[in-house]
Design a protein around this motif. Structure first.
Motif, PDB file in Angstrom:
ATOM      1  N   ASP A  56      10.082  -3.903  -5.248  1.00 42.76           N
ATOM      2  CA  ASP A  56      10.857  -2.694  -5.504  1.00 42.76           C
ATOM      3  C   ASP A  56      12.332  -2.953  -5.186  1.00 42.76           C
ATOM      4  O   ASP A  56      12.679  -3.321  -4.065  1.00 42.76           O
ATOM      5  CB  ASP A  56      10.325  -1.555  -4.630  1.00 42.76           C
ATOM      6  N   PRO A  57      13.225  -2.746  -6.161  1.00 41.81           N
ATOM      7  CA  PRO A  57      14.650  -3.023  -5.923  1.00 41.81           C
ATOM      8  C   PRO A  57      15.250  -2.204  -4.784  1.00 41.81           C
ATOM      9  O   PRO A  57      16.204  -2.655  -4.142  1.00 41.81           O
ATOM     10  CB  PRO A  57      15.305  -2.662  -7.264  1.00 41.81           C
ATOM     11  N   ALA A  58      14.715  -1.010  -4.529  1.00 43.28           N
ATOM     12  CA  ALA A  58      15.271  -0.181  -3.451  1.00 43.28           C
ATOM     13  C   ALA A  58      15.144  -0.879  -2.106  1.00 43.28           C
ATOM     14  O   ALA A  58      16.063  -0.840  -1.281  1.00 43.28           O
ATOM     15  CB  ALA A  58      14.567   1.172  -3.411  1.00 43.28           C
ATOM     16  N   TYR A  59      14.005  -1.537  -1.885  1.00 41.67           N
ATOM     17  CA  TYR A  59      13.801  -2.235  -0.614  1.00 41.67           C
ATOM     18  C   TYR A  59      14.621  -3.522  -0.569  1.00 41.67           C
ATOM     19  O   TYR A  59      15.156  -3.892   0.479  1.00 41.67           O
ATOM     20  CB  TYR A  59      12.323  -2.539  -0.409  1.00 41.67           C
ATOM     21  N   VAL A  60      14.711  -4.196  -1.706  1.00 42.95           N
ATOM     22  CA  VAL A  60      15.521  -5.418  -1.770  1.00 42.95           C
ATOM     23  C   VAL A  60      16.973  -5.110  -1.418  1.00 42.95           C
ATOM     24  O   VAL A  60      17.608  -5.801  -0.603  1.00 42.95           O
ATOM     25  CB  VAL A  60      15.423  -6.054  -3.169  1.00 42.95           C
ATOM     26  N   VAL A  61      17.519  -4.067  -2.011  1.00 42.20           N
ATOM     27  CA  VAL A  61      18.910  -3.700  -1.767  1.00 42.20           C
ATOM     28  C   VAL A  61      19.121  -3.302  -0.305  1.00 42.20           C
ATOM     29  O   VAL A  61      20.135  -3.662   0.310  1.00 42.20           O
ATOM     30  CB  VAL A  61      19.345  -2.559  -2.710  1.00 42.20           C
ATOM     31  N   ALA A  62      18.154  -2.579   0.265  1.00 39.65           N
ATOM     32  CA  ALA A  62      18.282  -2.174   1.673  1.00 39.65           C
ATOM     33  C   ALA A  62      18.328  -3.384   2.593  1.00 39.65           C
ATOM     34  O   ALA A  62      19.105  -3.418   3.557  1.00 39.65           O
ATOM     35  CB  ALA A  62      17.123  -1.262   2.059  1.00 39.65           C
ATOM     36  N   SER A  93       0.823  -1.205   0.000  1.00 37.30           N
ATOM     37  CA  SER A  93       0.000   0.000   0.000  1.00 37.30           C
ATOM     38  C   SER A  93       0.857   1.255   0.000  1.00 37.30           C
ATOM     39  O   SER A  93       2.035   1.231   0.396  1.00 37.30           O
ATOM     40  CB  SER A  93      -0.910   0.018   1.227  1.00 37.30           C
ATOM     41  N   PRO A  94       0.282   2.386  -0.420  1.00 37.22           N
ATOM     42  CA  PRO A  94       1.018   3.655  -0.362  1.00 37.22           C
ATOM     43  C   PRO A  94       1.489   3.989   1.059  1.00 37.22           C
ATOM     44  O   PRO A  94       2.576   4.544   1.239  1.00 37.22           O
ATOM     45  CB  PRO A  94       0.004   4.679  -0.872  1.00 37.22           C
ATOM     46  N   GLU A  95       0.677   3.665   2.067  1.00 30.43           N
ATOM     47  CA  GLU A  95       1.066   3.947   3.443  1.00 30.43           C
ATOM     48  C   GLU A  95       2.304   3.153   3.826  1.00 30.43           C
ATOM     49  O   GLU A  95       3.255   3.697   4.414  1.00 30.43           O
ATOM     50  CB  GLU A  95      -0.072   3.605   4.396  1.00 30.43           C
ATOM     51  N   ALA A  96       2.315   1.858   3.500  1.00 28.31           N
ATOM     52  CA  ALA A  96       3.476   1.030   3.821  1.00 28.31           C
ATOM     53  C   ALA A  96       4.718   1.529   3.096  1.00 28.31           C
ATOM     54  O   ALA A  96       5.818   1.571   3.668  1.00 28.31           O
ATOM     55  CB  ALA A  96       3.205  -0.426   3.482  1.00 28.31           C
ATOM     56  N   ARG A  97       4.551   1.915   1.847  1.00 30.78           N
ATOM     57  CA  ARG A  97       5.700   2.403   1.078  1.00 30.78           C
ATOM     58  C   ARG A  97       6.214   3.729   1.640  1.00 30.78           C
ATOM     59  O   ARG A  97       7.422   3.980   1.645  1.00 30.78           O
ATOM     60  CB  ARG A  97       5.329   2.545  -0.395  1.00 30.78           C
ATOM     61  N   ARG A  98       5.290   4.588   2.099  1.00 30.39           N
ATOM     62  CA  ARG A  98       5.728   5.847   2.705  1.00 30.39           C
ATOM     63  C   ARG A  98       6.584   5.573   3.942  1.00 30.39           C
ATOM     64  O   ARG A  98       7.653   6.173   4.120  1.00 30.39           O
ATOM     65  CB  ARG A  98       4.509   6.692   3.092  1.00 30.39           C
ATOM     66  N   ILE A  99       6.118   4.647   4.788  1.00 26.67           N
ATOM     67  CA  ILE A  99       6.885   4.293   5.980  1.00 26.67           C
ATOM     68  C   ILE A  99       8.219   3.675   5.575  1.00 26.67           C
ATOM     69  O   ILE A  99       9.276   4.015   6.127  1.00 26.67           O
ATOM     70  CB  ILE A  99       6.083   3.330   6.861  1.00 26.67           C
ATOM     71  N   ALA A 100       8.180   2.763   4.603  1.00 25.03           N
ATOM     72  CA  ALA A 100       9.408   2.092   4.172  1.00 25.03           C
ATOM     73  C   ALA A 100      10.419   3.087   3.618  1.00 25.03           C
ATOM     74  O   ALA A 100      11.631   2.952   3.854  1.00 25.03           O
ATOM     75  CB  ALA A 100       9.080   1.033   3.126  1.00 25.03           C
ATOM     76  N   ASP A 101       9.942   4.086   2.880  1.00 27.71           N
ATOM     77  CA  ASP A 101      10.871   5.089   2.339  1.00 27.71           C
ATOM     78  C   ASP A 101      11.566   5.854   3.458  1.00 27.71           C
ATOM     79  O   ASP A 101      12.761   6.173   3.367  1.00 27.71           O
ATOM     80  CB  ASP A 101      10.115   6.058   1.424  1.00 27.71           C
ATOM     81  N   ASN A 102      10.837   6.126   4.530  1.00 28.60           N
ATOM     82  CA  ASN A 102      11.469   6.785   5.668  1.00 28.60           C
ATOM     83  C   ASN A 102      12.447   5.854   6.381  1.00 28.60           C
ATOM     84  O   ASN A 102      13.526   6.283   6.821  1.00 28.60           O
ATOM     85  CB  ASN A 102      10.411   7.288   6.646  1.00 28.60           C
TER      86      ASN A 102
END
Length: 353
Positions: free
Chosen positions: A109-115, A46-55
């Motif tokens: 999303d590769p950004a989360y995979v790499v993190a 969800s957008p909410e989860a992605r917002r939290i994950a980006d932070n």
């Protein structure tokens, strides 16, 4: 391969099973705590989860770890304390890794995979050759460098790596090399656990909250946390060992020895109560209470097995009332930590079906 967990009923729900846990109502954004692992599977895309994950990504350090006592779901503050970074204390690093793995699985999303990959590399790099983990890495000196069971820091790391090694969601995207490294790290950690279990007169007992990283001798942490047997941290260690499927005879002996120690070290006919002192201030005390549920001290003397209560002056006492009020209110010196564990096991240490 590392065998699957088999005793989640004892608490400490395996992270890889948390997607099946009861779903928290979604009417409000989650506070940053372990509840972020208990959402419905679809929510992690969800957008909410992605917002939290980006932070959460913004808080990841150059080394790959995360700070403690920090609202990782919010953007980093410009005045953030750098002294809190790169630690396993208070669910730091392990909780954000578990959360990001769920978002990575849901979104691809590769950004989360790499993190997650960077975080796992950090966790694996932090392990000592003897199999233990410090509280902080890179090492910073003092008690932070000790092998740290305190507040379940090392056990959370090992549980995370065990789920990574299993290859099950939400860690199915992790490559075989990292899975293999995680499996080896857990095996070495179990060996360290077996080496550090304290014996009294030849009998296996419990564990200390921290050990010297070089000698594995019981070690001091803060001034009120002496080298001692732990009635709290030992519970997490035993739970982890009991989650091992087909345990070795050495693991079984460690479990049974610790359970016996919990039984003989219980404090009976006593309760911890809140009260107001003669000056009108809140306080805590131990009071006689025949038939009360058993309690356990946080610290037990390594030689006599007697409870220790210690304030900031580092003087051991046999009575909670002997230490300063500030510590009585500000630290958990006594509790029911092993109670649920003992209710969930047979006398031999096997789980109750």
């Amino acid at each position: 391969m590392i065998s699957r967990p088999c005793l989640s009923a004892l608490g400490a729900l395996p992270l890889s099973l948390a997607l099946a846990a009861p779903v928290i109502a979604a009417e409000a954004p989650p506070t940053w705590n372990a509840a972020v692992l208990t959402r419905a599977e679809a929510w992690y895309a969800s957008p909410e989860a992605r917002r939290i994950a980006d932070n959460v990504l913004r808080h990841q350090s150059i080394e790959g770890g995360w700070p403690k006592n920090t609202p990782l779901g919010d953007p980093p503050r410009p005045d953030a304390d750098p002294g809190l970074a790169n630690t396993f204390d208070n669910q730091a690093t392990t909780l954000p890794l578990a959360f990001l793995a769920r978002v990575a699985t849901a979104t691809g999303d590769p950004a989360y995979v790499v993190a997650v990959q960077r975080g796992l590399d950090y966790v694996l790099a932090a392990q000592y050759p003897n199999g233990g983990w410090p509280q902080y890495y890179p090492l910073r000196g003092g008690y932070h460098d000790h092998v740290t069971f305190n507040d379940d820091a090392m056990i959370r790391v090992m549980r995370l790596l065990r789920h990574v090694a299993s290859g099950r969601p939400p860690y199915a995207f992790i490559d075989d090399t990292r899975r293999s490294r995680a499996e080896t790290a857990v095996r070495q950690g179990v060996d360290l656990i077996l080496k550090t279990q304290v014996r009294q007169n030849g009998r296996l007992t419990a564990w200390c909250a921290q050990y010297d990283a070089q000698t594995l001798a019981p070690a001091w942490a803060r001034r009120f946390e002496p080298p001692s047997l732990s009635g709290s941290e030992s519970v997490g260690v035993v739970r982890f060992l009991m989650e091992i499927d087909h345990p070795s005879p050495q693991v079984t002996a460690a479990i049974e020895g610790a359970l016996d120690w919990f039984r003989v070290s219980a404090i009976h006919d006593t309760r911890l109560e809140d009260y107001i002192d003669p000056e009108g201030r809140p306080d805590k005390r131990l009071a006689a209470a025949p038939g009360a549920a058993p309690l356990w001290a946080r610290f037990y003397d390594l030689a006599t097995n007697q409870p220790i209560y210690m304030g900031r002056d580092s003087v051991p006492h046999g009575d909670l009332a002997a230490i300063e009020r500030e510590r009585r209110l500000g630290y958990a010196y006594i509790g029911e930590w092993p109670a649920a564990l003992l209710r969930s096991t047979r006398p031999t240490g096997t789980p109750v079906p």
